[in-house]
Design an enzyme around this catalytic site. Structure first.
Site, short mmCIF file in Angstrom:
data_model
loop_
_atom_site.label_atom_id
_atom_site.label_comp_id
_atom_site.label_asym_id
_atom_site.label_seq_id
_atom_site.Cartn_x
_atom_site.Cartn_y
_atom_site.Cartn_z
N ASP A 78 -11.22 2.91 3.99
CA ASP A 78 -11.58 1.49 3.92
C ASP A 78 -13.10 1.29 3.90
OD1 ASP A 78 -9.65 -0.54 3.74
OD2 ASP A 78 -8.98 -0.23 5.81
N GLN B 6 -4.75 -1.48 9.53
CA GLN B 6 -4.67 -2.81 8.95
C GLN B 6 -5.29 -3.84 9.90
OE1 GLN B 6 -3.67 -3.38 5.84
NE2 GLN B 6 -4.01 -5.57 5.98
N LYS C 107 0.84 -1.21 0.00
CA LYS C 107 0.00 0.00 0.00
C LYS C 107 0.87 1.26 0.00
CE LYS C 107 -3.86 -2.39 2.18
NZ LYS C 107 -4.60 -2.74 3.39
N1 GUN Z 1 -7.04 -6.81 6.08
C1 GUN Z 1 -7.38 -7.57 4.99
N2 GUN Z 1 -7.95 -6.79 4.05
C2 GUN Z 1 -7.98 -5.53 4.53
C3 GUN Z 1 -8.45 -4.30 4.01
O1 GUN Z 1 -8.97 -4.20 2.89
N3 GUN Z 1 -8.29 -3.23 4.82
C4 GUN Z 1 -7.73 -3.32 6.05
N4 GUN Z 1 -7.64 -2.21 6.77
N5 GUN Z 1 -7.30 -4.45 6.56
C5 GUN Z 1 -7.42 -5.55 5.80
#
Ligand code: GUN
Length: 286
Positions: free
Chosen positions: A120, A97, A53
């Site tokens: 998100d 995350q 990311k």
């Molecule tokens: N863990 C697995 N997929 C995601 C996601 O799309 N966003 C976040 N914040 N954590 C994750």
């Protein structure tokens, strides 16, 4: 039949083509888009996702701030940091995350993020807006999956869509988006009786259960569109999805590979949501 391979890297590249221009335009106005990524603990997969990311932000001209904490951090420290990021005008998106360590109340952490910066789309207010059909931020993975359908001209209206998995991150928002696109949606999960009965009826099958090669060819209707959201690591270190790709790609009409399918699209939609958040803020501030 050999399936059309839905190439996530190619689609991601196509969608990202104008991201740099949009980011540069904001930067020129003194509002470079900024994303804060919070990572708690040492989970290997989460570390890889966060690194990807951060790298994607740099390539697209977004600023990112990676904030890491040890697994045993006091949750209040993270909440205090989120409050600071909410007030920071150089930060437009905040991502925590998941999963968080067990001593965290994940809902409380997500609720602490300003809904305007919740790129998100996991804050209860944004989940509610999505359910009501006027989403502010669409969760990145289901958003990316919807882009595949649009790009490949796959009609959803009236189709039988089956979603395997009911997580807040993928399954639930995915079902909502498919329903809004006029598909008839079935959500299956660990307690579903006779899962294959449902999957065999699916025109559109979304696998998001986190079990390597769980979906075998006998579970798939010939000609179905199969989207594989799984990312599983095999004992030999290789990545594989929730779908038995070699066999299922022989009978599906279209399928996403792992890697190179949904993964690159998730990150692309995170960039899209962050750009959108920054553009909205500039629009508000004038
Ligand atoms: N863990 C697995 N997929 C995601 C996601 O799309 N966003 C976040 N914040 N954590 C994750």
């Amino acid at each position: 039949m050999t399936a059309l391979i839905l190439d996530g890297n190619a689609l991601a590249q196509k969608l990202r083509a104008d991201f740099k221009t949009r980011a540069d335009a904001l930067t020129a106005r003194g509002a470079q888009p900024g994303l804060a990524v919070i990572l708690v603990g040492e989970d290997a997969a989460s570390q890889v996702y966060v690194r990807n990311k951060v790298n994607a932000c740099a390539q697209a001209g977004l600023r990112s701030e990676k904030i890491t904490y040890p697994a045993d951090v006091e949750p209040q420290r993270v909440l205090t940091r989120i409050a600071e990021l909410n007030a920071d005008p150089t930060i437009h998106g905040i991502l925590v995350q998941l999963p968080l360590p067990r001593h965290f109340d994940s809902d409380a952490v997500l609720a602490a993020i300003s809904p305007d910066k919740d790129v998100d789309g996991f804050h209860a207010e944004n989940v509610g807006a999505l359910m009501q059909g006027h989403a502010r931020f669409i969760p990145c993975t289901p958003y990316g999956v919807m882009k595949f359908f649009g790009e490949a001209g796959i009609e959803l209206k009236g189709k039988e869509a089956v979603v395997l998995g009911r997580s807040n991150i993928v399954g639930k928002p995915m079902a909502m988006l498919l329903m809004q696109a006029n598909a008839t949606v079935t959500v299956c999960h660990s307690q579903t009786r006779d899962l294959a009965f449902h999957t065999r009826r699916a025109d559109i099958l979304i696998a998001a259960l986190g079990k390597a090669r769980f979906v075998t060819a006998d579970m798939v209707k010939p000609g179905a569109v199969v989207i594989d959201v799984g990312i599983n690591r095999l004992p030999d270190g290789k990545l594989c999805g929730d779908v038995d790709f070699p066999a299922v790609s022989q009978i599906a009409s279209a399928i996403t590979p792992v890697p190179g399918g949904v993964g690159p699209m998730t990150i692309t939609m995170l960039l899209a949501n962050t750009l959108e958040a920054a553009e909205r803020k500039v629009g508000r501030d004038g």
